[in-house]
Write a protein that holds these residues in place. Structure first.
Motif, short mmCIF file in Angstrom:
data_model
loop_
_atom_site.label_atom_id
_atom_site.label_comp_id
_atom_site.label_asym_id
_atom_site.label_seq_id
_atom_site.Cartn_x
_atom_site.Cartn_y
_atom_site.Cartn_z
N THR A 35 0.84 -1.20 0.00
CA THR A 35 0.00 0.00 0.00
C THR A 35 0.87 1.25 0.00
OG1 THR A 35 -1.78 -1.16 1.15
CG2 THR A 35 -1.82 1.24 1.26
N GLU A 36 1.94 1.22 0.78
CA GLU A 36 2.88 2.34 0.82
C GLU A 36 3.53 2.55 -0.56
OE1 GLU A 36 7.00 3.69 3.03
OE2 GLU A 36 6.01 1.85 3.65
N SER A 37 3.94 1.49 -1.20
CA SER A 37 4.57 1.59 -2.53
C SER A 37 3.60 2.16 -3.56
CB SER A 37 5.05 0.22 -2.99
OG SER A 37 6.08 -0.25 -2.17
N LEU A 38 2.37 1.69 -3.52
CA LEU A 38 1.36 2.20 -4.43
C LEU A 38 1.11 3.67 -4.18
CD1 LEU A 38 -0.83 1.99 -6.57
CD2 LEU A 38 -2.32 0.93 -4.86
N ALA A 39 0.98 4.06 -2.93
CA ALA A 39 0.73 5.46 -2.59
C ALA A 39 1.87 6.35 -3.07
CB ALA A 39 0.55 5.60 -1.08
N ARG A 40 3.10 5.90 -2.89
CA ARG A 40 4.26 6.69 -3.29
C ARG A 40 4.29 6.90 -4.82
NH1 ARG A 40 8.03 7.71 -0.09
NH2 ARG A 40 7.75 5.86 1.20
N ALA A 41 4.07 5.82 -5.57
CA ALA A 41 4.08 5.92 -7.03
C ALA A 41 2.92 6.78 -7.53
CB ALA A 41 4.01 4.52 -7.65
N ARG A 52 -6.85 11.12 -1.90
CA ARG A 52 -8.27 10.71 -1.77
C ARG A 52 -8.38 9.21 -1.56
NH1 ARG A 52 -10.03 14.87 -5.83
NH2 ARG A 52 -9.33 13.35 -7.35
N TRP A 53 -7.57 8.45 -2.29
CA TRP A 53 -7.58 7.00 -2.12
C TRP A 53 -7.11 6.64 -0.72
CZ3 TRP A 53 -2.88 4.04 -1.90
CH2 TRP A 53 -3.09 2.70 -1.69
N ALA A 54 -6.01 7.24 -0.27
CA ALA A 54 -5.47 6.92 1.06
C ALA A 54 -6.49 7.23 2.15
CB ALA A 54 -4.18 7.70 1.30
N ALA A 55 -7.25 8.30 1.98
CA ALA A 55 -8.27 8.65 2.97
C ALA A 55 -9.39 7.61 3.02
CB ALA A 55 -8.84 10.03 2.66
N SER A 56 -9.56 6.86 1.95
CA SER A 56 -10.62 5.84 1.91
C SER A 56 -10.19 4.51 2.52
CB SER A 56 -11.07 5.61 0.47
OG SER A 56 -10.11 4.85 -0.26
N PRO A 58 -9.28 1.97 5.36
CA PRO A 58 -9.65 1.91 6.78
C PRO A 58 -8.47 2.32 7.68
CG PRO A 58 -10.37 -0.07 5.63
CD PRO A 58 -9.51 0.71 4.67
N ALA A 59 -8.80 2.97 8.77
CA ALA A 59 -7.76 3.42 9.72
C ALA A 59 -6.89 2.24 10.13
CB ALA A 59 -8.42 4.04 10.94
N GLY A 60 -5.60 2.52 10.25
CA GLY A 60 -4.65 1.48 10.64
C GLY A 60 -3.30 1.73 10.01
N ASP A 61 -2.45 0.74 10.09
CA ASP A 61 -1.08 0.88 9.59
C ASP A 61 -1.01 1.17 8.09
OD1 ASP A 61 -0.05 0.45 12.11
OD2 ASP A 61 0.40 -1.66 11.76
N ARG A 63 -3.15 2.70 6.12
CA ARG A 63 -3.51 4.08 5.84
C ARG A 63 -2.42 5.04 6.30
NH1 ARG A 63 -8.47 7.09 8.62
NH2 ARG A 63 -9.72 6.92 6.76
N ALA A 64 -1.91 4.81 7.49
CA ALA A 64 -0.86 5.68 8.03
C ALA A 64 0.38 5.68 7.13
CB ALA A 64 -0.50 5.25 9.44
N GLN A 65 0.78 4.51 6.66
CA GLN A 65 1.95 4.42 5.80
C GLN A 65 1.69 5.05 4.43
OE1 GLN A 65 5.04 3.54 6.62
NE2 GLN A 65 4.30 3.29 8.70
N ALA A 66 0.48 4.89 3.93
CA ALA A 66 0.13 5.48 2.64
C ALA A 66 0.18 7.00 2.74
CB ALA A 66 -1.25 5.02 2.18
N VAL A 67 -0.42 7.56 3.78
CA VAL A 67 -0.43 9.01 3.96
C VAL A 67 0.99 9.54 4.14
CG1 VAL A 67 -1.17 10.89 5.48
CG2 VAL A 67 -2.80 9.11 4.79
N ALA A 68 1.80 8.82 4.91
CA ALA A 68 3.19 9.23 5.12
C ALA A 68 3.97 9.21 3.80
CB ALA A 68 3.86 8.32 6.14
N ALA A 69 3.75 8.19 2.99
CA ALA A 69 4.45 8.10 1.70
C ALA A 69 4.03 9.23 0.77
CB ALA A 69 4.17 6.74 1.05
N ILE A 70 2.76 9.56 0.76
CA ILE A 70 2.26 10.64 -0.08
C ILE A 70 2.84 11.97 0.39
CG2 ILE A 70 0.20 11.94 -0.76
CD1 ILE A 70 -1.28 9.13 -0.54
#
Length: 79
Positions: A35-41, A52-56, A58-61, A63-70
């Motif tokens: 998820t982190e890799s996808l968010a970064r790319a 917008r995708w990261a916000a969708s 569910p709360a947890g690791d 999502r947190a990693q996706a938001v951090a990567a973005i």
């Protein structure tokens, strides 16, 4: 399939929805990193769609990693 996410780049991310669907096929232990890799790319291409995708997610690791990567990707582009 897990390794495909490790080598995911903005250039190879031609269909983000396809990659999202592939996330569900990964073992739970691999999903956070994928998820982190996808968010970064995705953030390299279209950060507004990525967040917008990261916000969708569910709360947890994942999502947190996706938001951090973005955020990290966005910050690197602004500097």
């Amino acid at each position: 399939m897990e390794s495909a996410f490790l080598y995911l780049t903005p250039e190879s991310l031609n269909d983000p929805q396809r990659w999202i669907a592939l996330l569900t096929q990964l073992p739970q232990t691999a999903r956070v990193r994928a998820t982190e890799s996808l968010a970064r790319a995705w953030a390299e291409q279209t950060p507004d769609h990525a967040i917008r995708w990261a916000a969708s997610i569910p709360a947890g690791d994942a999502r947190a990693q996706a938001v951090a990567a973005i955020a990290s990707t966005w910050a690197a582009k602004d500097s």
